[in-house]
Structures are given as structure tokens and as C-alpha cells.
Scaffold this motif. Structure first.
Motif, PDB file in Angstrom:
ATOM      1  N   VAL A   6      49.570  30.162  43.529  1.00 47.89           N
ATOM      2  CA  VAL A   6      48.332  30.023  42.481  1.00 47.89           C
ATOM      3  C   VAL A   6      47.010  30.663  43.130  1.00 47.89           C
ATOM      4  O   VAL A   6      46.195  31.289  42.635  1.00 47.89           O
ATOM      5  CB  VAL A   6      48.209  28.591  42.025  1.00 47.89           C
ATOM      6  N   GLU A   7      46.653  30.247  44.403  1.00 51.29           N
ATOM      7  CA  GLU A   7      45.364  30.725  45.111  1.00 51.29           C
ATOM      8  C   GLU A   7      45.570  32.194  45.302  1.00 51.29           C
ATOM      9  O   GLU A   7      44.398  32.818  45.323  1.00 51.29           O
ATOM     10  CB  GLU A   7      45.310  29.936  46.513  1.00 51.29           C
ATOM     11  N   ARG A   8      46.655  32.888  45.753  1.00 55.50           N
ATOM     12  CA  ARG A   8      46.725  34.321  45.897  1.00 55.50           C
ATOM     13  C   ARG A   8      46.530  34.727  44.671  1.00 55.50           C
ATOM     14  O   ARG A   8      45.960  35.968  44.650  1.00 55.50           O
ATOM     15  CB  ARG A   8      47.862  34.746  46.309  1.00 55.50           C
ATOM     16  N   PHE A   9      47.088  34.284  43.609  1.00 50.79           N
ATOM     17  CA  PHE A   9      47.004  34.791  42.213  1.00 50.79           C
ATOM     18  C   PHE A   9      45.392  34.918  41.855  1.00 50.79           C
ATOM     19  O   PHE A   9      44.923  36.038  41.236  1.00 50.79           O
ATOM     20  CB  PHE A   9      47.569  34.061  41.160  1.00 50.79           C
ATOM     21  N   VAL A  10      44.622  33.782  41.993  1.00 44.58           N
ATOM     22  CA  VAL A  10      43.338  33.478  41.659  1.00 44.58           C
ATOM     23  C   VAL A  10      42.530  34.459  42.589  1.00 44.58           C
ATOM     24  O   VAL A  10      41.490  35.184  42.117  1.00 44.58           O
ATOM     25  CB  VAL A  10      42.708  32.204  41.906  1.00 44.58           C
ATOM     26  N   ASP A  11      42.628  34.732  43.748  1.00 49.95           N
ATOM     27  CA  ASP A  11      42.038  35.491  44.572  1.00 49.95           C
ATOM     28  C   ASP A  11      42.260  37.131  44.257  1.00 49.95           C
ATOM     29  O   ASP A  11      41.330  37.957  44.179  1.00 49.95           O
ATOM     30  CB  ASP A  11      42.687  35.353  46.179  1.00 49.95           C
ATOM     31  N   ASP A  12      43.570  37.235  43.968  1.00 56.06           N
ATOM     32  CA  ASP A  12      43.609  38.612  43.301  1.00 56.06           C
ATOM     33  C   ASP A  12      42.865  39.062  41.922  1.00 56.06           C
ATOM     34  O   ASP A  12      42.327  39.978  41.669  1.00 56.06           O
ATOM     35  CB  ASP A  12      45.460  39.012  42.934  1.00 56.06           C
ATOM     36  N   LEU A  13      42.849  37.932  41.062  1.00 57.07           N
ATOM     37  CA  LEU A  13      42.074  38.228  39.990  1.00 57.07           C
ATOM     38  C   LEU A  13      40.325  38.286  40.417  1.00 57.07           C
ATOM     39  O   LEU A  13      39.730  39.005  39.445  1.00 57.07           O
ATOM     40  CB  LEU A  13      42.048  36.933  38.877  1.00 57.07           C
ATOM     41  N   ASN A  14      39.935  37.541  41.294  1.00 53.37           N
ATOM     42  CA  ASN A  14      38.707  37.576  41.711  1.00 53.37           C
ATOM     43  C   ASN A  14      38.248  38.783  42.486  1.00 53.37           C
ATOM     44  O   ASN A  14      37.037  39.110  42.596  1.00 53.37           O
ATOM     45  CB  ASN A  14      38.318  36.245  42.486  1.00 53.37           C
ATOM     46  N   ALA A  15      39.260  39.489  43.161  1.00 53.37           N
ATOM     47  CA  ALA A  15      38.987  40.620  44.035  1.00 53.37           C
ATOM     48  C   ALA A  15      38.118  41.816  43.437  1.00 53.37           C
ATOM     49  O   ALA A  15      36.937  42.087  44.001  1.00 53.37           O
ATOM     50  CB  ALA A  15      39.970  41.215  44.446  1.00 53.37           C
ATOM     51  N   PRO A  16      38.130  42.179  42.230  1.00 57.07           N
ATOM     52  CA  PRO A  16      37.400  43.376  41.720  1.00 57.07           C
ATOM     53  C   PRO A  16      35.955  42.562  41.479  1.00 57.07           C
ATOM     54  O   PRO A  16      35.226  43.461  41.319  1.00 57.07           O
ATOM     55  CB  PRO A  16      38.161  43.564  40.204  1.00 57.07           C
TER      56      PRO A  16
END
Length: 201
Positions: free
Chosen positions: A154-164
């Protein structure tokens, strides 16, 4: 991602098969050594489905992890934790004492002699205790591992969403703006029909 070790792939299928194989082994395995199979069968017919459920819960929580399902392979941690527990259950198939036609013994006594009857009874008692106490402990450890893996995913998913958004913010912070100096820099623009005092508003 590197291919999992063949032992870990084999352990995946062995652990899954243990749900059915180990209860059946405990019920009938001693017959393969020529030990009596009789009076204990009725009790085992009631108890062994419960053992199958215990094994299914522990193995099911292990297989519930996404990485395990995707790779069809366990982690070394799973083998070290659950392997000895399943081995104790398997060894009980050799030590379970049964009686039939006046003969009493286990697979161990059939191989090594009647003098091993007390050892068979002692190991079976210890094995039952290890099985019953080990199941909830292992289930809890596997729940914790499942939670850790799920949280990391879940943390990786959130980080991927926040990256842009983070990249855009970084670009905004480093952006610089310069004043344009052109032919009309500092000039006042007046619209036709607008009073002269209102120019530039």
C-alpha cells in the motif's frame, strides 16, 4: 525479480499437499510398517479433520501473501517456521500407538521392537502438544507477515500516486521568473473611450 529457489517452489506444493496428506498419514501410515491399525481409527476419524483445518489455516495464511501466490514459492522464513511443525506431525505417523487383534504398537515398535512402545507414547504426547500450541503461534506470525507485506504494498502504491505531484512541486520550487523588458515595458495602455484618469486600472 529473480526466480525463486527450486526448494522454495517444492515447499509451496508440499505445504499445500500436507493439508490432506498428513491427516491421512497419521490415520493409516503405521499400517505400511506392519503396525496394528484398529481401535484408534474411530478417535482419529473425529480428530484428524480438526488437524487438517489447523494445517489449512497456517498454510492458507502463508499462501495469502501476494508474493507467495505470484511466484508459487515460499520464503525461507516460511520453511524455517512451518517446516519443523509439519515434520513433528509427520513423525507422529510413525509413533501413534494402536491396538488390533490383541497386538499393540506403532510403526516404530514394528521396526525396532516392543521396547520402543514408551518412546512412541511419549513422542506422540509431545507431538500433540507441539501441534496444538504451534498452530496458533504460527498463524499469528503469518498474519503479522501478511500485514507487513500488505502495508509495504500500500505504501508503494501511495508513493507511486504521489510521485507526479512531488515532481511538479519540485519543479515549481526551482522555477524562476524574470521581468520582461520589451518595447512597451512601463507603458500605460489606454482603451478607447476610457477616461484618461482610469488608464491602467
Amino acid at each position: 525479480m529473480a526466480a525463486p529457489h527450486p526448494i522454495l517452489r517444492a515447499a509451496f506444493w508440499a505445504f499445500a499437499g500436507a493439508i490432506v496428506a498428513l491427516p491421512a498419514w497419521l490415520m493409516f501410515g503405521r499400517a505400511l510398517a506392519g503396525a496394528p491399525v484398529g481401535e484408534a481409527l474411530l478417535l482419529q476419524a473425529f480428530l484428524l479433520p480438526g488437524l487438517a483445518i489447523l494445517i489449512a489455516v497456517v498454510v492458507g495464511l502463508t499462501v495469502a501473501r501476494k508474493r507467495v501466490r505470484q511466484q508459487r514459492a515460499l520464503a525461507w522464513r516460511d520453511v524455517r517456521l512451518i517446516g519443523p511443525w509439519l515434520l513433528v506431525i509427520a513423525l507422529m505417523g510413525v509413533t501413534v500407538v494402536d491396538s488390533s487383534g490383541g497386538a499393540t504398537g506403532s510403526a516404530l515398535t514394528a521396526w525396532l521392537g516392543a521396547g520402543w512402545l514408551p518412546a512412541s507414547e511419549s513422542f506422540t504426547a509431545i507431538g500433540v502438544l507441539v501441534t496444538l500450541l504451534g498452530a496458533p503461534v504460527l498463524a499469528w506470525l503469518q498474519v503479522m507477515e501478511l500485514g507487513r507485506e500488505t502495508r509495504a504494498r500500500v505504501e508503494r502504491f501511495v508513493d507511486d500516486l504521489n510521485a507526479p505531484l512531488l515532481d511538479q512541486r519540485a519543479r515549481d520550487e526551482t522555477a524562476s521568473f524574470e521581468r520582461l523588458d520589451g518595447p512597451q515595458a512601463g507603458s500605460t495602455i489606454r482603451i478607447e473611450g476610457q477616461p484618461e484618469g482610469d488608464a491602467g486600472r
